[in-house]
Design an enzyme around this catalytic site. Structure first.
Site, PDB file in Angstrom:
ATOM      1  N   LYS A  22       0.852  -1.203   0.000  1.00 52.77           N
ATOM      2  CA  LYS A  22       0.000   0.000   0.000  1.00 52.77           C
ATOM      3  C   LYS A  22       0.885   1.250   0.000  1.00 52.77           C
ATOM      4  O   LYS A  22       0.647   2.185  -0.751  1.00 52.77           O
ATOM      5  CB  LYS A  22      -0.875   0.018   1.244  1.00 52.77           C
ATOM      6  CG  LYS A  22      -1.521   1.367   1.542  1.00 52.77           C
ATOM      7  CD  LYS A  22      -2.432   1.354   2.751  1.00 52.77           C
ATOM      8  CE  LYS A  22      -1.705   1.545   4.042  1.00 52.77           C
ATOM      9  NZ  LYS A  22      -1.336   2.932   4.379  1.00 52.77           N
ATOM     10  N   ASN A  23       1.939   1.240   0.847  1.00 52.78           N
ATOM     11  CA  ASN A  23       2.741   2.454   1.001  1.00 52.78           C
ATOM     12  C   ASN A  23       3.755   2.659  -0.120  1.00 52.78           C
ATOM     13  O   ASN A  23       4.488   3.639  -0.125  1.00 52.78           O
ATOM     14  CB  ASN A  23       3.409   2.465   2.379  1.00 52.78           C
ATOM     15  CG  ASN A  23       2.358   2.632   3.479  1.00 52.78           C
ATOM     16  OD1 ASN A  23       1.200   2.946   3.195  1.00 52.78           O
ATOM     17  ND2 ASN A  23       2.753   2.384   4.707  1.00 52.78           N
ATOM     18  N   CYS A 116      -4.598   8.932   9.568  1.00 50.93           N
ATOM     19  CA  CYS A 116      -4.743   8.106  10.774  1.00 50.93           C
ATOM     20  C   CYS A 116      -4.776   8.966  12.039  1.00 50.93           C
ATOM     21  O   CYS A 116      -4.403  10.118  12.040  1.00 50.93           O
ATOM     22  CB  CYS A 116      -3.539   7.175  10.898  1.00 50.93           C
ATOM     23  SG  CYS A 116      -3.807   5.623  10.086  1.00 50.93           S
ATOM     24  N   ARG A 121       1.297  14.640  13.169  1.00 47.29           N
ATOM     25  CA  ARG A 121       1.847  14.359  11.836  1.00 47.29           C
ATOM     26  C   ARG A 121       1.835  15.612  10.961  1.00 47.29           C
ATOM     27  O   ARG A 121       1.097  15.718   9.983  1.00 47.29           O
ATOM     28  CB  ARG A 121       1.069  13.212  11.204  1.00 47.29           C
ATOM     29  CG  ARG A 121       1.278  11.956  12.040  1.00 47.29           C
ATOM     30  CD  ARG A 121       0.494  10.802  11.522  1.00 47.29           C
ATOM     31  NE  ARG A 121       1.118  10.261  10.301  1.00 47.29           N
ATOM     32  CZ  ARG A 121       0.486   9.351   9.566  1.00 47.29           C
ATOM     33  NH1 ARG A 121      -0.716   8.991   9.871  1.00 47.29           N
ATOM     34  NH2 ARG A 121       1.068   8.857   8.508  1.00 47.29           N
ATOM     35  N   ASP A 302       4.902   0.586  11.953  1.00 45.94           N
ATOM     36  CA  ASP A 302       3.599   0.026  11.567  1.00 45.94           C
ATOM     37  C   ASP A 302       3.392  -1.377  12.111  1.00 45.94           C
ATOM     38  O   ASP A 302       2.267  -1.870  12.140  1.00 45.94           O
ATOM     39  CB  ASP A 302       3.457  -0.003  10.044  1.00 45.94           C
ATOM     40  CG  ASP A 302       3.283   1.404   9.488  1.00 45.94           C
ATOM     41  OD1 ASP A 302       3.405   1.591   8.277  1.00 45.94           O
ATOM     42  OD2 ASP A 302       3.048   2.316  10.308  1.00 45.94           O
ATOM     43  N   ARG A 394      -8.530  -0.029   5.138  1.00 51.16           N
ATOM     44  CA  ARG A 394      -7.578   0.880   4.488  1.00 51.16           C
ATOM     45  C   ARG A 394      -6.227   0.204   4.280  1.00 51.16           C
ATOM     46  O   ARG A 394      -5.474   0.562   3.390  1.00 51.16           O
ATOM     47  CB  ARG A 394      -7.359   2.138   5.346  1.00 51.16           C
ATOM     48  CG  ARG A 394      -8.517   3.093   5.397  1.00 51.16           C
ATOM     49  CD  ARG A 394      -8.171   4.342   6.187  1.00 51.16           C
ATOM     50  NE  ARG A 394      -6.995   5.007   5.635  1.00 51.16           N
ATOM     51  CZ  ARG A 394      -6.371   6.004   6.247  1.00 51.16           C
ATOM     52  NH1 ARG A 394      -6.783   6.426   7.418  1.00 51.16           N
ATOM     53  NH2 ARG A 394      -5.317   6.580   5.702  1.00 51.16           N
TER      54      ARG A 394
HETATM   55  C1  EPZ Z   1       4.510   6.850   6.212  1.00 52.08           C
HETATM   56  O1  EPZ Z   1       3.750   7.886   6.807  1.00 52.08           O
HETATM   57  C2  EPZ Z   1       3.570   5.663   6.115  1.00 52.08           C
HETATM   58  N1  EPZ Z   1       2.432   6.003   5.262  1.00 52.08           N
HETATM   59  C3  EPZ Z   1       3.097   5.298   7.519  1.00 52.08           C
HETATM   60  O2  EPZ Z   1       2.262   4.152   7.410  1.00 52.08           O
HETATM   61  C4  EPZ Z   1       4.318   4.932   8.366  1.00 52.08           C
HETATM   62  O3  EPZ Z   1       3.891   4.645   9.676  1.00 52.08           O
HETATM   63  C5  EPZ Z   1       5.291   6.122   8.379  1.00 52.08           C
HETATM   64  O4  EPZ Z   1       5.631   6.484   7.024  1.00 52.08           O
HETATM   65  C6  EPZ Z   1       6.571   5.798   9.136  1.00 52.08           C
HETATM   66  O5  EPZ Z   1       7.209   4.718   8.545  1.00 52.08           O
HETATM   67  C7  EPZ Z   1       2.594   5.963   3.923  1.00 52.08           C
HETATM   68  O6  EPZ Z   1       3.670   5.661   3.423  1.00 52.08           O
HETATM   69  C8  EPZ Z   1       1.375   6.286   3.101  1.00 52.08           C
HETATM   70  P1  EPZ Z   1       6.674  10.158   8.251  1.00 52.08           P
HETATM   71  P2  EPZ Z   1       4.331   9.394   6.837  1.00 52.08           P
HETATM   72  O7  EPZ Z   1       6.574  11.411   7.455  1.00 52.08           O
HETATM   73  O8  EPZ Z   1       5.047   9.667   5.577  1.00 52.08           O
HETATM   74  C9  EPZ Z   1       7.062  13.441  11.630  1.00 52.08           C
HETATM   75  C10 EPZ Z   1       0.247   2.970   7.647  1.00 52.08           C
HETATM   76  O9  EPZ Z   1      -0.317   2.476   8.630  1.00 52.08           O
HETATM   77  N2  EPZ Z   1       6.978  14.416  10.535  1.00 52.08           N
HETATM   78  O10 EPZ Z   1       7.836   9.258   8.075  1.00 52.08           O
HETATM   79  O11 EPZ Z   1       3.233  10.289   7.243  1.00 52.08           O
HETATM   80  C11 EPZ Z   1       5.711  12.753  11.844  1.00 52.08           C
HETATM   81  O12 EPZ Z   1       4.902  13.542  12.692  1.00 52.08           O
HETATM   82  C12 EPZ Z   1       0.869   4.354   7.722  1.00 52.08           C
HETATM   83  O13 EPZ Z   1       0.361   2.407   6.538  1.00 52.08           O
HETATM   84  C13 EPZ Z   1       7.167  15.763  10.828  1.00 52.08           C
HETATM   85  O14 EPZ Z   1       7.407  16.132  11.972  1.00 52.08           O
HETATM   86  O15 EPZ Z   1       5.365   9.270   8.028  1.00 52.08           O
HETATM   87  C14 EPZ Z   1       6.090  11.459  12.489  1.00 52.08           C
HETATM   88  O16 EPZ Z   1       6.270  11.636  13.879  1.00 52.08           O
HETATM   89  C15 EPZ Z   1       0.652   4.949   9.100  1.00 52.08           C
HETATM   90  N3  EPZ Z   1       7.081  16.671   9.810  1.00 52.08           N
HETATM   91  C16 EPZ Z   1       7.446  11.136  11.847  1.00 52.08           C
HETATM   92  O17 EPZ Z   1       7.919  12.357  11.268  1.00 52.08           O
HETATM   93  C17 EPZ Z   1       6.846  16.302   8.513  1.00 52.08           C
HETATM   94  O18 EPZ Z   1       6.812  17.176   7.629  1.00 52.08           O
HETATM   95  C18 EPZ Z   1       7.359  10.069  10.760  1.00 52.08           C
HETATM   96  O19 EPZ Z   1       6.475  10.554   9.784  1.00 52.08           O
HETATM   97  C19 EPZ Z   1       6.659  14.929   8.240  1.00 52.08           C
HETATM   98  C20 EPZ Z   1       6.733  13.997   9.264  1.00 52.08           C
END
Ligand code: EPZ
Length: 415
Positions: A22-23, A116, A121, A302, A394
């Site tokens: 999915k991701n 989610c 985030r 995850d 989802r």
């Molecule tokens: C991706 O989300 C995945 N989703 C998530 O899977 C996964 O948990 C996550 O990466 C971590 O591996 C998809 O790929 C569609 P991040 P993403 O940006 O990109 C902070 C699932 O269940 N952050 O790596 O949103 C954020 O708050 C989903 O399939 C900032 O501070 O994750 C978090 O604490 C859930 N500022 C951390 O980084 C930003 O601009 C990781 O977020 C962006 C992120």
């Protein structure tokens, strides 16, 4: 509203067919905005989030043809610069259309994302990166309005190796003049899968450690088969383990599952890798362990909730420390109602193993916490009723059928 009725106590066994990730699918679909030529994606999972991103792309002016597990995204007509507010608020990954639209049109308006319930985030890393590439950003009433006459390559250092920010900026940088360096980038398998697609489209991208170097490229048609979904594979292998059974996930990338495999071995679960298959067998005693989530190649956040479900039944004490999201513990309360002994202190959950879990009526708060509750129900005494299936749908395709094939007593009812 549908519910799952899960009768616990059955040992699962057999082979599991794993869908495309999915991701990977979500950013790969967005990459089609970077060219007018057709992009063919294979092994695309049939999930609600995929439907949402394809709907978003259709509303932007792309032509989407989907059959079974492949999708063709094409269309050389005019693109809209206004993303559909409904779908972006519904799913965070839709926010990634912003950079490609600005790169193509010079201007785009996209609402700030939803998604989610696992914490704030923010998207500050996305926006700082776009500004570094020359975009001017204004925010009004939860909508970002971005303008860029032309995007120029830059050196972007991410404060955190954000998956979404890395994907967003790598895609956008392919249409920026010159070379862009993304430092402290995420290198999850799904990020590298997107890099693979972009290269097939004609992008020049080098990956060295956590640095991505992206040169301006003219992008065109490509075909790409998505990598298998390591979160689905991991969740299903954990389901076999918590049921004290034995199961094999086929056509996966064992190396991508290594962080889970290593943790399972520490808990006392046998894990065997054979080519593109991984088999787990959990006949012996489960013993508590310490697990810490981290960006890849660390233990994936995850799989934190499903792993926690297993640890509630492991002898002794376990500890799961969450370093990626500030509130990944939405699974704790419902698991407690099922008899788990878990206490949360800041970013760590301390778990004392119990002999049995009790079937209850519980509700999934998000995708992965929902998966944890399915796993707990598979091992609980009695029949658990699980609601909140819109979250599970989802992230997991045909979960009920796949668990039934492994011998689980699970039914989906319109309750
Ligand atoms: C991706 O989300 C995945 N989703 C998530 O899977 C996964 O948990 C996550 O990466 C971590 O591996 C998809 O790929 C569609 P991040 P993403 O940006 O990109 C902070 C699932 O269940 N952050 O790596 O949103 C954020 O708050 C989903 O399939 C900032 O501070 O994750 C978090 O604490 C859930 N500022 C951390 O980084 C930003 O601009 C990781 O977020 C962006 C992120």
């Amino acid at each position: 509203m549908d519910a799952l009725i899960i009768e616990g106590g059955r040992r699962l066994s057999g082979h599991i067919a794993i869908e495309g990730a999915k991701n990977s699918a979500l950013p790969a679909c967005v990459a089609a905005l970077l060219t007018d030529e057709p992009i063919l994606l294979r092994r695309v999972p049939q999930l609600r989030d995929v439907s949402t991103i394809l709907y978003t792309l259709g509303a932007l002016g792309k032509r989407v043809v989907r059959n079974e597990t492949s999708v063709v995204i094409s269309g050389d007509g005019p693109l809209s610069g206004e993303a559909n507010p409904y779908s972006v608020r519904k799913m965070r990954a839709s926010f990634l259309v912003l950079g490609p639209l600005v790169a193509r049109l010079g201007r785009a308006r996209v609402p700030l994302p939803g998604g989610c319930a696992i914490g704030a985030r923010p998207v500050d890393l996305h926006l700082k990166g776009l500004e570094a590439l020359g975009a001017r950003i204004e925010e009004h009433d939860g909508v970002v309005d971005v303008v860029a006459d032309r995007l120029r390559g830059a050196r972007i250092e991410l404060a955190f190796p954000s998956v979404g920010a890395t994907e967003h900026l790598a895609m956008t940088a392919t249409l920026a003049e010159g070379v862009t360096e993304i430092v402290n980038a995420a290198i999850e398998p799904e990020v590298l899968d997107l890099v693979d697609l972009l290269r097939r489209m004609g992008a020049e991208i080098d990956v060295e450690g956590r640095t991505l170097r992206v040169a301006a490229s003219r992008l065109g048609a490509a075909e790409h088969t998505l990598i298998p979904d390591r979160m689905e594979a991991g969740t299903m292998l954990l389901a076999a383990a918590i049921s004290r059974g034995e199961a094999t996930a086929d056509d996966v990338v064992p190396e991508d599952l290594r962080p889970l495999s290593d943790a399972l071995r520490r808990v006392g679960v046998d894990v065997c890798e054979d080519g593109r298959s991984v088999t787990v067998s959990a006949r012996g005693t489960l013993r508590g362990a310490a697990v810490e989530t981290a960006p890849h190649p660390g233990f994936p956040t995850d799989l934190h909730p499903p792993m926690a479900a297993l640890l509630t039944l492991a002898a002794g004490t376990s500890r799961i420390t969450e370093t990626v999201f500030e509130s990944r513990f939405t699974y704790v309360d419902p698991l407690r109602t099922m008899g788990a002994q878990i206490s949360v202190d800041g970013r760590a959950a301390a778990i004392s193993g119990v002999e049995r879990l009790q079937a209850r009526m519980v509700e999934a708060p998000d995708i992965r916490a929902g998966a944890a509750l399915v796993l707990a129900a598979l091992a609980a005494d009695g029949a658990t009723t699980l609601r909140g299936l819109e979250h599970i749908d989802r992230g997991y395709e045909r979960l009920t059928e796949k668990l039934q094939l492994l011998g689980a007593h699970i039914e989906r009812q319109n309750a």
